[in-house]
Design a protein around this motif. Structure first.
Motif, short mmCIF file in Angstrom:
data_model
loop_
_atom_site.label_atom_id
_atom_site.label_comp_id
_atom_site.label_asym_id
_atom_site.label_seq_id
_atom_site.Cartn_x
_atom_site.Cartn_y
_atom_site.Cartn_z
N MET A 1 4.22 -8.98 -73.22
CA MET A 1 2.92 -8.99 -73.82
C MET A 1 2.15 -10.18 -73.31
N ASN A 2 0.92 -10.13 -72.81
CA ASN A 2 0.50 -11.36 -72.44
C ASN A 2 -0.21 -12.17 -73.70
N LYS A 3 -0.93 -13.35 -73.55
CA LYS A 3 -1.45 -14.18 -74.40
C LYS A 3 -2.45 -13.38 -75.26
N ARG A 4 -3.39 -12.80 -74.41
CA ARG A 4 -4.49 -12.09 -75.15
C ARG A 4 -4.09 -11.11 -76.00
N LEU A 5 -3.06 -10.41 -75.57
CA LEU A 5 -2.51 -9.00 -76.39
C LEU A 5 -1.90 -9.71 -77.53
N THR A 6 -1.19 -10.74 -77.51
CA THR A 6 -0.50 -11.34 -78.64
C THR A 6 -1.39 -11.75 -79.63
N LYS A 7 -2.44 -12.51 -79.39
CA LYS A 7 -3.62 -12.75 -80.26
C LYS A 7 -4.16 -11.72 -80.82
N ILE A 8 -4.45 -10.58 -80.30
CA ILE A 8 -4.93 -9.40 -80.63
C ILE A 8 -3.91 -8.72 -81.66
N SER A 9 -2.75 -9.03 -81.37
CA SER A 9 -1.68 -8.38 -82.38
C SER A 9 -1.52 -8.99 -83.50
N LYS A 47 -14.94 -10.96 -83.24
CA LYS A 47 -13.52 -10.82 -82.47
C LYS A 47 -13.78 -9.62 -81.63
N SER A 48 -13.93 -9.94 -80.12
CA SER A 48 -14.01 -8.85 -79.26
C SER A 48 -12.83 -8.25 -78.65
N ILE A 49 -12.70 -6.93 -79.12
CA ILE A 49 -11.60 -6.32 -78.66
C ILE A 49 -11.91 -4.88 -78.30
N THR A 50 -11.01 -3.97 -77.71
CA THR A 50 -11.41 -2.76 -77.00
C THR A 50 -10.29 -1.91 -77.63
N ALA A 51 -10.76 -0.67 -77.72
CA ALA A 51 -9.59 0.45 -78.30
C ALA A 51 -8.31 0.45 -77.24
N ASP A 56 -2.86 -0.92 -76.06
CA ASP A 56 -1.87 -1.69 -75.40
C ASP A 56 -0.85 -2.31 -76.28
N VAL A 57 -1.59 -3.07 -77.26
CA VAL A 57 -0.76 -3.73 -78.36
C VAL A 57 0.23 -2.79 -78.96
N VAL A 58 0.14 -1.72 -79.20
CA VAL A 58 1.01 -0.65 -79.91
C VAL A 58 2.07 -0.47 -78.82
N ALA A 59 1.63 -0.11 -77.65
CA ALA A 59 2.58 0.30 -76.69
C ALA A 59 3.57 -0.91 -76.14
N GLN A 60 3.10 -2.02 -75.98
CA GLN A 60 3.89 -3.23 -75.47
C GLN A 60 4.51 -4.10 -76.45
N SER A 61 4.49 -3.73 -77.92
CA SER A 61 5.01 -4.44 -78.72
C SER A 61 6.44 -4.35 -78.80
N PHE A 66 2.75 -1.39 -85.57
CA PHE A 66 1.53 -0.38 -85.53
C PHE A 66 2.13 0.75 -85.30
N LEU A 67 1.38 1.92 -86.05
CA LEU A 67 1.74 3.32 -85.37
C LEU A 67 0.19 3.80 -84.99
N LEU A 68 0.21 4.54 -84.14
CA LEU A 68 -1.19 5.47 -83.50
C LEU A 68 -0.73 6.85 -84.30
N SER A 69 -1.94 7.25 -84.53
CA SER A 69 -1.81 8.88 -85.01
C SER A 69 -1.39 9.69 -83.97
N ASP A 70 -0.94 10.71 -84.13
CA ASP A 70 -0.76 11.74 -83.00
C ASP A 70 -1.90 12.05 -82.01
N ASP A 71 -3.06 12.00 -82.51
CA ASP A 71 -4.25 12.19 -81.73
C ASP A 71 -4.95 10.98 -81.12
N GLY A 72 -4.10 9.84 -81.29
CA GLY A 72 -4.59 8.41 -80.83
C GLY A 72 -5.85 8.00 -81.00
N LEU A 73 -6.28 8.69 -82.33
CA LEU A 73 -7.71 7.94 -82.64
C LEU A 73 -7.47 6.94 -83.97
#
Length: 78
Positions: A1-9, A47-51, A56-61, A66-73
């Protein structure tokens, strides 16, 4: 995970696990928060973050924090 995603995490951990009220969020009874609402409230609080970054944080952790719902929303802390 890159530095930006680590901060977001780390930010997501703070918000989702401890203080959703810090950015005006209220999880549902099962702890889920809509990702678009999370992104909008984070942005409104400086805090400027995108969906996609949230997903990506969830996928790369390496540790499943964290968990994403089945619909990803929605997201919640584990």
């Amino acid at each position: 995970m890159n530095k930006r995603l680590t901060k977001i995490s780390k930010y997501l951990s703070f918000v989702l696990k401890h203080h959703p009220d810090a950015i005006g969020l209220k999880p549902d009874p099962w702890g889920w928060i809509n990702i678009e609402e999370l992104v909008a409230n984070a942005d409104a609080n400086g805090k400027s973050i995108t969906a996609q970054q949230v997903k990506d944080v969830v996928a790369q952790s390496e540790v499943q924090r964290f968990l994403l719902s089945d619909d990803g929303l929605s997201i919640r802390a584990c």
